[in-house]
Write an enzyme that holds these catalytic residues in place. Structure first.
Site, PDB file in Angstrom:
ATOM      1  N   ASP A   1      -9.278  13.034   6.390  1.00  0.00           N
ATOM      2  CA  ASP A   1      -7.798  11.884   5.435  1.00  0.00           C
ATOM      3  C   ASP A   1      -8.690  10.699   4.639  1.00  0.00           C
ATOM      4  O   ASP A   1      -7.900   9.935   4.311  1.00  0.00           O
ATOM      5  CB  ASP A   1      -6.512  11.657   5.297  1.00  0.00           C
ATOM      6  CG  ASP A   1      -6.445  11.665   6.951  1.00  0.00           C
ATOM      7  OD1 ASP A   1      -7.601  11.156   7.704  1.00  0.00           O
ATOM      8  OD2 ASP A   1      -5.298  11.311   6.869  1.00  0.00           O
ATOM      9  N   GLU A   2      -9.585  10.372   5.301  1.00  0.00           N
ATOM     10  CA  GLU A   2      -9.802   9.006   4.552  1.00  0.00           C
ATOM     11  C   GLU A   2     -12.263   8.695   4.246  1.00  0.00           C
ATOM     12  O   GLU A   2     -12.671   9.571   5.089  1.00  0.00           O
ATOM     13  CB  GLU A   2      -9.697   7.942   6.114  1.00  0.00           C
ATOM     14  CG  GLU A   2     -10.467   8.370   7.410  1.00  0.00           C
ATOM     15  CD  GLU A   2      -9.779   6.921   8.079  1.00  0.00           C
ATOM     16  OE1 GLU A   2      -9.543   5.912   7.541  1.00  0.00           O
ATOM     17  OE2 GLU A   2      -9.625   7.410   9.792  1.00  0.00           O
TER      18      GLU A   2
ATOM     19  N   ASP B   1      -7.519   6.053   2.294  1.00  0.00           N
ATOM     20  CA  ASP B   1      -7.102   6.503   3.568  1.00  0.00           C
ATOM     21  C   ASP B   1      -5.693   7.058   3.291  1.00  0.00           C
ATOM     22  O   ASP B   1      -4.439   6.709   2.519  1.00  0.00           O
ATOM     23  CB  ASP B   1      -6.247   5.843   4.195  1.00  0.00           C
ATOM     24  CG  ASP B   1      -5.859   6.524   5.855  1.00  0.00           C
ATOM     25  OD1 ASP B   1      -5.518   7.459   6.097  1.00  0.00           O
ATOM     26  OD2 ASP B   1      -5.149   5.146   6.836  1.00  0.00           O
TER      27      ASP B   1
END
Length: 496
Positions: free
Chosen positions: A147-148, A54
């Site tokens: 973003d993860e 993350d």
């Protein structure tokens, strides 16, 4: 980029240094080579292979990277005063700012914060760079958002010359050096616990949860830690006297399923650390939606309708671009006192048409416009599938095929001349259209979706593809009855 190298595997309880990656020979408090206190050690350290990565305060981190003057300042990325916080840097978070917080509350908590509007194009670009680095580690990368992602690093030791734990630590270093942002990583034997681990010690975190310790670790946690336990279920569990995961661990599967249905089985398994979901690189999206927060609260149906129409068109465009369709239409509303309302309706077959999404959402919206003012409106579809069986001919609604053909023609115009080339009467102008009329039987009078559509003639107006004549046009010809702009079919003029 990630060249193979041989790293001796030491005692996992001695671990390694996250800064220089040196294996440790004893349980020291600092690295024996570089003196860093950032050590990782765990009895199962070299056996675990499911990871969750993350990015830390992703949007804010990119903005600080690109503008060093913001480095030591509290930063909020989000909309205007009526909008919400997309993300906030950790300096702002210390003062109480959180993602999804209303902007006015965020500024009350941190009045000195610098507020920057989101730049999604830039963030998507960086997200792709992070994703490329992940895929250099393993093909088993399951993105969860920009973003993860989950990664399964099983079987990659020979490729990288080191166990997954060291691969993750080196990956974090590479992202920081090459992209100028930081990530936090969680390592475990299953996805559920890997994601939990990545939330520990952020930013620049690296946490491990092993299989042997999972039941005892989970026992002390609140039930809200379990994936899928939101506010509503948490309130139900609270009324039943269940607050901790330890209480769930003492209950039988049958009892939980009798009380909570299918969710009871999930509570039983996850409370014991049982999660057999695989990392799926081809994992499909669960829904497609669009929403907006208003500058001022709105309670009038006439004002909400054009917004609903515009959002429906956005959702439709995304579905068509992805080649998918949805069977359930979901309406989302947030009242002025921040209470969330969601309403849904399942269709007889999947759809990807803006008109069908809009008309279904409009019927749901009409039931909610009782004088209540709303600060947010959203529309979306779920139960996604391939669009091969979407929008079959409707034997009851004989005009549905014509409306679908009209929408296809509008899409072609927009692809050629831009989104504003053709605009429905619902959305034309400043988004404050009157209450839309009920659909008419005559497609010409219907004007392609129950409202007037802007002509693409380009005869006048501020836009090169606008027309000043907006009165209802009843002519069945292929030319606009006022500006006489000719199109080969009525579906391409948009005036009648």
């Amino acid at each position: 980029m990630f060249a193979a190298m041989t790293a001796p595997v030491n005692n996992p309880e001695h671990g390694f240094c996250r800064d220089c990656l040196a294996s440790q020979r004893s349980e020291t408090r600092r690295c024996e080579r570089c003196g860093s206190p950032r050590l990782v050690r765990h009895p199962e350290l070299y056996r675990l292979h499911i990871a969750h990565i993350d990015c830390d305060a992703f949007y804010a981190a990119i903005e600080k990277r690109d503008n060093p003057a913001l480095k030591d300042k509290p930063l909020i990325v989000g909309g205007g005063r009526r909008g919400v916080v997309s993300t906030a840097c950790y300096i702002a978070r210390i003062q109480g700012v959180r993602s999804a917080m209303p902007m006015f509350k965020a500024l009350e908590a941190c009045p000195e914060a610098v507020v920057i509007p989101p730049n999604m194009e830039k963030y998507v670009g960086v997200g792709r760079e992070v994703r490329a680095l992940m895929q250099a580690l393993t093909p088993l990368v399951e993105p969860l958002s920009i973003d993860e992602a989950f990664l399964d690093l099983a079987g990659t030791e020979r490729l990288h010359g080191m166990p997954p734990a060291l691969v993750l630590a080196r990956f974090a270093q590479t992202v920081e050096k090459e992209l100028g942002i930081t990530v936090s990583a969680g390592l475990s034997y299953c996805k559920f616990l890997a994601k939990i681990a990545s939330d520990f010690r952020k930013p620049r975190g690296f946490s491990v949860i092993g299989e042997a310790e999972a039941p005892s670790f989970l026992a002390g946690q609140p039930v809200t830690l379990i994936w899928g336990v939101g506010k509503a279920l948490a309130a139900t569990l609270e009324r039943d006297g269940i607050r901790t995961i330890a209480q769930l661990q003492r209950m039988e599967r049958g009892e939980l399923m009798r009380r909570y249905g299918v969710m009871g089985d999930r509570l039983y398994r996850l409370s014991r650390g049982e999660d057999d979901r695989r990392v799926d690189p081809d994992g499909d999206a669960k829904s497609v939606s669009a929403e907006t927060t208003f500058d001022n609260d709105i309670g009038s149906l006439a004002e909400l309708v054009p917004v609903l129409r515009g959002l429906s068109e956005k959702v439709s465009a995304r579905l068509k671009k992805s080649g998918i369709a949805g069977r359930t239409v979901v309406l989302k509303l947030k009242t002025q006192d921040f209470k969330l309302r969601t309403r849904n309706r399942q269709l007889g077959d999947p759809t990807r048409l803006a008109d069908r999404i809009f008309q279904t959402g409009l019927d749901l919206l009409r039931r909610e416009t009782d004088g209540t003012k709303f600060r947010l409106l959203g529309i979306g579809v779920s139960d996604l599938s391939d669009d091969g069986k979407a929008d079959p001919p409707d034997l009851v609604d004989v005009q549905s095929r014509k409306r679908a053909m009209a929408e296809t023609a509008i899409d072609e115009l927009r692809d050629k001349f831009g989104r504003k080339a053709v605009e429905t009467g619902y959305t034309f102008g400043k988004g404050r259209a009157a209450n839309p009329p009920e659909p008419l039987e005559d497609l010409d009078r219907l004007a392609f979706m129950g409202g007037l559509i802007r002509c693409a003639a380009g005869r006048s107006g501020s836009s090169p593809w606008s027309c000043q004549f907006l009165d209802p046009c009843r002519s069945p010809s292929a030319a606009c009855c006022r500006c006489r702009f000719f199109r080969r079919s009525t579906a391409l003029c948009g005036r009648h």
